[in-house]
Design a protein around this motif. Structure first.
Motif, PDB file in Angstrom:
ATOM      1  N   THR A 107       0.737  -1.160  -0.037  1.00 54.23           N
ATOM      2  CA  THR A 107       0.042  -0.099   0.020  1.00 54.23           C
ATOM      3  C   THR A 107       0.967   1.307   0.060  1.00 54.23           C
ATOM      4  OG1 THR A 107      -1.734  -1.307   0.928  1.00 54.23           O
ATOM      5  CG2 THR A 107      -1.897   1.232   1.170  1.00 54.23           C
ATOM      6  N   ARG A 108       1.980   1.251   0.803  1.00 50.15           N
ATOM      7  CA  ARG A 108       2.755   2.523   0.613  1.00 50.15           C
ATOM      8  C   ARG A 108       3.561   2.463  -0.534  1.00 50.15           C
ATOM      9  NH1 ARG A 108       4.118   0.646   5.997  1.00 50.15           N
ATOM     10  NH2 ARG A 108       5.986  -0.425   5.476  1.00 50.15           N
ATOM     11  N   ASP A 109       3.903   1.406  -0.929  1.00 48.26           N
ATOM     12  CA  ASP A 109       4.407   1.443  -2.319  1.00 48.26           C
ATOM     13  C   ASP A 109       3.390   2.003  -3.607  1.00 48.26           C
ATOM     14  OD1 ASP A 109       6.999   0.416  -1.484  1.00 48.26           O
ATOM     15  OD2 ASP A 109       6.588  -1.622  -2.336  1.00 48.26           O
ATOM     16  N   ARG A 110       2.139   1.696  -3.515  1.00 40.42           N
ATOM     17  CA  ARG A 110       1.186   2.112  -4.423  1.00 40.42           C
ATOM     18  C   ARG A 110       1.091   3.774  -3.975  1.00 40.42           C
ATOM     19  NH1 ARG A 110      -4.697  -0.229  -4.208  1.00 40.42           N
ATOM     20  NH2 ARG A 110      -4.470   0.646  -2.030  1.00 40.42           N
ATOM     21  N   ARG A 111       1.090   4.245  -2.940  1.00 38.56           N
ATOM     22  CA  ARG A 111       0.933   5.620  -2.630  1.00 38.56           C
ATOM     23  C   ARG A 111       2.074   6.122  -3.291  1.00 38.56           C
ATOM     24  NH1 ARG A 111      -1.266   4.256   2.261  1.00 38.56           N
ATOM     25  NH2 ARG A 111       0.817   4.571   3.403  1.00 38.56           N
ATOM     26  N   ARG A 112       3.234   5.747  -2.894  1.00 38.66           N
ATOM     27  CA  ARG A 112       4.484   6.328  -3.474  1.00 38.66           C
ATOM     28  C   ARG A 112       4.805   6.516  -5.130  1.00 38.66           C
ATOM     29  NH1 ARG A 112       8.526   2.916  -2.151  1.00 38.66           N
ATOM     30  NH2 ARG A 112       8.551   2.069  -4.215  1.00 38.66           N
ATOM     31  N   THR A 113       4.225   5.235  -5.690  1.00 36.85           N
ATOM     32  CA  THR A 113       4.216   5.325  -7.090  1.00 36.85           C
ATOM     33  C   THR A 113       3.155   6.376  -7.841  1.00 36.85           C
ATOM     34  OG1 THR A 113       4.345   2.791  -7.026  1.00 36.85           O
ATOM     35  CG2 THR A 113       3.541   3.938  -9.071  1.00 36.85           C
ATOM     36  N   ILE A 114       1.984   6.527  -6.957  1.00 35.54           N
ATOM     37  CA  ILE A 114       1.208   7.697  -7.474  1.00 35.54           C
ATOM     38  C   ILE A 114       1.601   9.203  -7.257  1.00 35.54           C
ATOM     39  CG2 ILE A 114      -1.109   8.723  -6.631  1.00 35.54           C
ATOM     40  CD1 ILE A 114      -2.386   6.165  -6.106  1.00 35.54           C
ATOM     41  N   LEU A 115       2.309   9.254  -6.097  1.00 40.18           N
ATOM     42  CA  LEU A 115       3.016  10.450  -5.861  1.00 40.18           C
ATOM     43  C   LEU A 115       3.851  10.630  -7.138  1.00 40.18           C
ATOM     44  CD1 LEU A 115       3.226  10.548  -2.188  1.00 40.18           C
ATOM     45  CD2 LEU A 115       1.608  11.936  -3.514  1.00 40.18           C
ATOM     46  N   GLN A 116       4.687   9.664  -7.260  1.00 41.85           N
ATOM     47  CA  GLN A 116       5.723   9.876  -8.460  1.00 41.85           C
ATOM     48  C   GLN A 116       5.230  10.363  -9.723  1.00 41.85           C
ATOM     49  OE1 GLN A 116       7.637   5.944  -7.743  1.00 41.85           O
ATOM     50  NE2 GLN A 116       9.490   6.869  -7.120  1.00 41.85           N
ATOM     51  N   ILE A 117       3.847   9.645  -9.938  1.00 36.64           N
ATOM     52  CA  ILE A 117       3.228  10.041 -11.276  1.00 36.64           C
ATOM     53  C   ILE A 117       2.879  11.467 -11.261  1.00 36.64           C
ATOM     54  CG2 ILE A 117       1.175   9.586 -12.733  1.00 36.64           C
ATOM     55  CD1 ILE A 117       1.145   6.500 -11.788  1.00 36.64           C
ATOM     56  N   LYS A 118       2.100  11.822 -10.165  1.00 40.87           N
ATOM     57  CA  LYS A 118       1.712  13.314 -10.088  1.00 40.87           C
ATOM     58  C   LYS A 118       2.926  14.352 -10.193  1.00 40.87           C
ATOM     59  CE  LYS A 118      -2.781  12.279  -7.702  1.00 40.87           C
ATOM     60  NZ  LYS A 118      -3.423  12.345  -6.481  1.00 40.87           N
ATOM     61  N   SER A 119       3.887  13.789  -9.521  1.00 45.41           N
ATOM     62  CA  SER A 119       5.185  14.715  -9.591  1.00 45.41           C
ATOM     63  C   SER A 119       5.478  14.990 -10.905  1.00 45.41           C
ATOM     64  CB  SER A 119       6.134  14.293  -8.639  1.00 45.41           C
ATOM     65  OG  SER A 119       7.439  14.864  -8.931  1.00 45.41           O
ATOM     66  N   LEU A 120       5.697  14.112 -11.660  1.00 42.75           N
ATOM     67  CA  LEU A 120       6.181  14.143 -13.076  1.00 42.75           C
ATOM     68  C   LEU A 120       5.108  14.794 -13.995  1.00 42.75           C
ATOM     69  CD1 LEU A 120       8.221  13.111 -15.125  1.00 42.75           C
ATOM     70  CD2 LEU A 120       6.854  11.068 -15.529  1.00 42.75           C
ATOM     71  N   LEU A 121       3.974  14.666 -13.701  1.00 43.03           N
ATOM     72  CA  LEU A 121       2.746  15.493 -14.267  1.00 43.03           C
ATOM     73  C   LEU A 121       3.027  16.654 -13.949  1.00 43.03           C
ATOM     74  CD1 LEU A 121      -0.038  12.983 -14.023  1.00 43.03           C
ATOM     75  CD2 LEU A 121       1.079  13.402 -16.108  1.00 43.03           C
ATOM     76  N   ILE A 122       3.309  17.235 -12.951  1.00 40.85           N
ATOM     77  CA  ILE A 122       3.550  18.651 -12.409  1.00 40.85           C
ATOM     78  C   ILE A 122       4.544  19.349 -13.059  1.00 40.85           C
ATOM     79  CG2 ILE A 122       3.927  20.132 -10.535  1.00 40.85           C
ATOM     80  CD1 ILE A 122       2.426  18.292  -8.678  1.00 40.85           C
ATOM     81  N   GLN A 123       5.644  18.392 -13.292  1.00 38.66           N
ATOM     82  CA  GLN A 123       6.852  18.983 -13.997  1.00 38.66           C
ATOM     83  C   GLN A 123       6.619  19.227 -15.374  1.00 38.66           C
ATOM     84  OE1 GLN A 123      10.026  16.438 -13.636  1.00 38.66           O
ATOM     85  NE2 GLN A 123       9.611  15.904 -11.452  1.00 38.66           N
ATOM     86  N   TYR A 124       5.344  18.763 -16.050  1.00 38.97           N
ATOM     87  CA  TYR A 124       5.022  19.082 -17.207  1.00 38.97           C
ATOM     88  C   TYR A 124       3.714  19.819 -17.301  1.00 38.97           C
ATOM     89  CZ  TYR A 124       9.091  16.243 -18.888  1.00 38.97           C
ATOM     90  OH  TYR A 124      10.240  15.887 -19.215  1.00 38.97           O
ATOM     91  N   GLY A 125       3.184  20.440 -16.184  1.00 40.62           N
ATOM     92  CA  GLY A 125       2.117  21.401 -16.293  1.00 40.62           C
ATOM     93  C   GLY A 125       0.899  20.649 -16.543  1.00 40.62           C
ATOM     94  N   ILE A 126       0.869  19.378 -16.279  1.00 35.58           N
ATOM     95  CA  ILE A 126      -0.619  18.654 -16.245  1.00 35.58           C
ATOM     96  C   ILE A 126      -1.045  18.298 -14.945  1.00 35.58           C
ATOM     97  CG2 ILE A 126      -1.504  16.509 -17.229  1.00 35.58           C
ATOM     98  CD1 ILE A 126       0.800  16.385 -19.165  1.00 35.58           C
ATOM     99  N   SER A 127      -2.475  18.613 -14.890  1.00 34.66           N
ATOM    100  CA  SER A 127      -2.943  18.630 -13.763  1.00 34.66           C
ATOM    101  C   SER A 127      -4.554  17.794 -13.920  1.00 34.66           C
ATOM    102  CB  SER A 127      -3.366  19.908 -13.126  1.00 34.66           C
ATOM    103  OG  SER A 127      -4.162  19.781 -11.948  1.00 34.66           O
ATOM    104  N   PRO A 128      -4.482  16.424 -13.800  1.00 37.05           N
ATOM    105  CA  PRO A 128      -5.481  15.520 -14.184  1.00 37.05           C
ATOM    106  C   PRO A 128      -6.852  16.089 -13.458  1.00 37.05           C
ATOM    107  CG  PRO A 128      -3.668  14.124 -13.397  1.00 37.05           C
ATOM    108  CD  PRO A 128      -3.038  15.656 -13.190  1.00 37.05           C
ATOM    109  N   SER A 129      -7.964  16.117 -13.950  1.00 39.52           N
ATOM    110  CA  SER A 129      -9.256  16.394 -13.455  1.00 39.52           C
ATOM    111  C   SER A 129      -9.743  15.493 -12.412  1.00 39.52           C
ATOM    112  CB  SER A 129     -10.162  16.640 -14.332  1.00 39.52           C
ATOM    113  OG  SER A 129     -10.472  15.424 -15.289  1.00 39.52           O
ATOM    114  N   GLN A 130      -9.017  14.219 -12.271  1.00 38.91           N
ATOM    115  CA  GLN A 130      -9.476  12.990 -11.464  1.00 38.91           C
ATOM    116  C   GLN A 130      -8.497  13.287 -10.262  1.00 38.91           C
ATOM    117  OE1 GLN A 130     -11.987  10.907 -12.204  1.00 38.91           O
ATOM    118  NE2 GLN A 130     -12.318  12.167 -13.740  1.00 38.91           N
ATOM    119  N   PRO A 131      -9.115  13.134  -9.086  1.00 40.19           N
ATOM    120  CA  PRO A 131      -8.241  13.332  -7.852  1.00 40.19           C
ATOM    121  C   PRO A 131      -7.298  12.134  -7.345  1.00 40.19           C
ATOM    122  CG  PRO A 131     -10.457  12.912  -7.200  1.00 40.19           C
ATOM    123  CD  PRO A 131     -10.643  13.005  -8.723  1.00 40.19           C
ATOM    124  N   GLY A 132      -8.056  10.957  -7.843  1.00 38.96           N
ATOM    125  CA  GLY A 132      -7.046   9.702  -7.635  1.00 38.96           C
ATOM    126  C   GLY A 132      -6.217   9.031  -9.007  1.00 38.96           C
TER     127      GLY A 132
END
Length: 172
Positions: A107-132
């Motif tokens: 579960t921690r690994d899943r949370r970390r992976t989601i954070l890594q995805i979101k961090s990468l998206l932020i670096q490219y100016g992408i903000s998904p409309s879906q919260p999860g």
């Protein structure tokens, strides 16, 4: 007496076989090995205790720590009845704890992976409309305009996320 033998229950059993009939006692410090050794020793008739390192009496001035000195100290303290073992839980309780630890780690690994995805998206100016990070969010991210190498990185993360979700569901 003292003896050095290879770390093998079979060799230990052969070595102590000549003392059959005499009670044999052993001790070791609690640590990363867990209770596997304790149960192996009990299975061949050795009275073993596991002691917490912070509950071992300290000899003033004894600052040198080696395996040989530590084992001699433990044997001496054991022979004088100066050690109290910790509670050794039943094997099924250990198994249940390990099961829960594994699920928590995934579960921690899943949370970390989601954070890594979101961090990468932020670096490219992408903000998904879906919260999860559900299927809809992943589809939205996949449709984003990103360099090919970044899409490859995201696909690796999505694959990892999918594998983690499968393993977590199996454990549930």
């Amino acid at each position: 007496g003292r003896a050095t033998i290879p770390p093998s229950i079979e060799v230990l059993q052969k070595t102590i076989g000549k003392h059959y009939g005499s009670p044999i006692h052993s001790v070791y410090e609690a640590g990363f090995i867990g209770f596997f050794l304790h149960y192996e020793l009990a299975a061949i008739g050795i009275h073993n205790i596991v002691v917490a390192p912070n509950k071992i009496p300290v000899i003033i001035g004894d600052k040198v720590k080696t395996d040989r000195r530590d084992s001699l100290k433990l044997a001496t303290l054991l022979s004088k009845g100066m050690l109290n073992g910790i509670n050794t839980p039943p094997q099924n309780q250990i198994n249940n704890r390990q099961f829960l630890r594994t699920r928590e780690q995934l579960t921690r690994d899943r949370r970390r992976t989601i954070l890594q995805i979101k961090s990468l998206l932020i670096q490219y100016g992408i903000s998904p409309s879906q919260p999860g990070m559900n299927k809809k969010a992943v589809a939205e991210i996949r449709s984003s305009i990103l360099p090919g190498s970044i899409k490859s990185i995201l696909e690796s993360y999505f694959h990892l996320l999918e594998c983690l979700n499968i393993q977590i569901k199996k454990l549930e």
